[in-house]
Design an enzyme around this catalytic site. Sequence first.
Site, mmCIF file in Angstrom:
data_model
loop_
_atom_site.group_PDB
_atom_site.id
_atom_site.type_symbol
_atom_site.label_atom_id
_atom_site.label_comp_id
_atom_site.label_asym_id
_atom_site.label_seq_id
_atom_site.Cartn_x
_atom_site.Cartn_y
_atom_site.Cartn_z
ATOM 1 N N ILE A 137 -1.073 2.231 -2.251
ATOM 2 C CA ILE A 137 -0.220 2.652 -1.144
ATOM 3 C C ILE A 137 -0.127 4.175 -1.191
ATOM 4 O O ILE A 137 -0.355 4.784 -2.233
ATOM 5 C CB ILE A 137 1.186 1.992 -1.195
ATOM 6 C CG1 ILE A 137 1.866 2.223 -2.545
ATOM 7 C CG2 ILE A 137 1.105 0.520 -0.880
ATOM 8 C CD1 ILE A 137 3.254 1.609 -2.635
ATOM 9 N N ASP A 138 0.171 4.771 -0.061
ATOM 10 C CA ASP A 138 0.157 6.224 0.044
ATOM 11 C C ASP A 138 1.202 6.864 -0.868
ATOM 12 O O ASP A 138 2.201 6.241 -1.231
ATOM 13 C CB ASP A 138 0.425 6.639 1.492
ATOM 14 C CG ASP A 138 -0.639 6.124 2.453
ATOM 15 O OD1 ASP A 138 -1.784 5.949 2.015
ATOM 16 O OD2 ASP A 138 -0.295 5.882 3.630
ATOM 17 N N LYS A 139 0.970 8.123 -1.171
ATOM 18 C CA LYS A 139 1.868 8.880 -2.054
ATOM 19 C C LYS A 139 3.327 8.765 -1.610
ATOM 20 O O LYS A 139 4.215 8.499 -2.425
ATOM 21 C CB LYS A 139 1.436 10.350 -2.069
ATOM 22 C CG LYS A 139 2.403 11.273 -2.807
ATOM 23 C CD LYS A 139 2.042 12.732 -2.601
ATOM 24 C CE LYS A 139 3.113 13.635 -3.194
ATOM 25 N NZ LYS A 139 2.846 15.073 -2.893
#
Length: 303
Positions: A137-139
Amino acid sequence: MENIQHSIQESEKGKRLDAVLAGLEYNWSRTQVQQWIKEGNVTVNGAATKPNYKCVPGAEVQVEIPDPEPLDVEAEEMNLDIYYEDADVLVVNKPKGMVVHPAPGHLTGTLVNGLMAHCKDLSGINGILRPGIVHRIDKDTSGLLMVAKNDSAHEKLVQQLVDKTVTRKYTAVVHGVITHGAGTIDAPIGRDKKDRQSMTVVDGGKQAVTHFNVIERFKDFTLVECILETGRTHQIRVHMKHIGFPLAGDPKYGPRKTPDLNGQALHAGVLGFIHPSSGEYIEFEAPAPESFNEFIEKLKKEH
């Protein structure tokens, strides 16, 4: 060394081999595939090939994945939020602001660094920088991730992603008021030709399907639940923007005027999958972070 077999399909006729292999849901990057081809690890009908080989239906492709190199990424002690762990799999709640895996030039402070300190047995399938990482998942998205602790578990979990049997539910706040109660976005996603760092809905992109349900409406925003059927890069962020409701706080896909939330209002709250050894379905739920809930309360008061 692991061997992967793939028969070229009619739908792949005329496409570049590196593009076809990078689209097979194994989380291979095109750069990685090209490197394997140059090193002679990819053959077509038993013969060496080139990245720009134009695929012919019925051709048999064999990919030999080299054993992972010794990991040159340091273990770092972190206070990880572990929701579940056994000999095969680990489920962790990633905080907002943390990168999932290292990249060249950025080898510290990631979830992988913390996982390496927490446990010594992680799958090596995704190479030296992504041990155990099945999906990401994105930062600036918080929430649940499953991590494979051996190669067998990794392969079974990836297959579930391919088969679309993994439950992945996100909570998001989007700009605008969605008047209907639910919807499905079925639109292919690929690299934005004008900005290679961004993704967009594009003809010829990879199939991407997002289902959403409205949870609550506010004055200028809507709280929604998004359910992933596929897992493309930035999928929810790109899809919600595509239908005119970009995520609040999103610096890449949101409008110029958006709340300062240190990143998009997106939380991967529910994760469910079939355990790779027991065969039982297990599901986990993590509450949204405090900052997310504070933003919701602010919207309620304004409404």
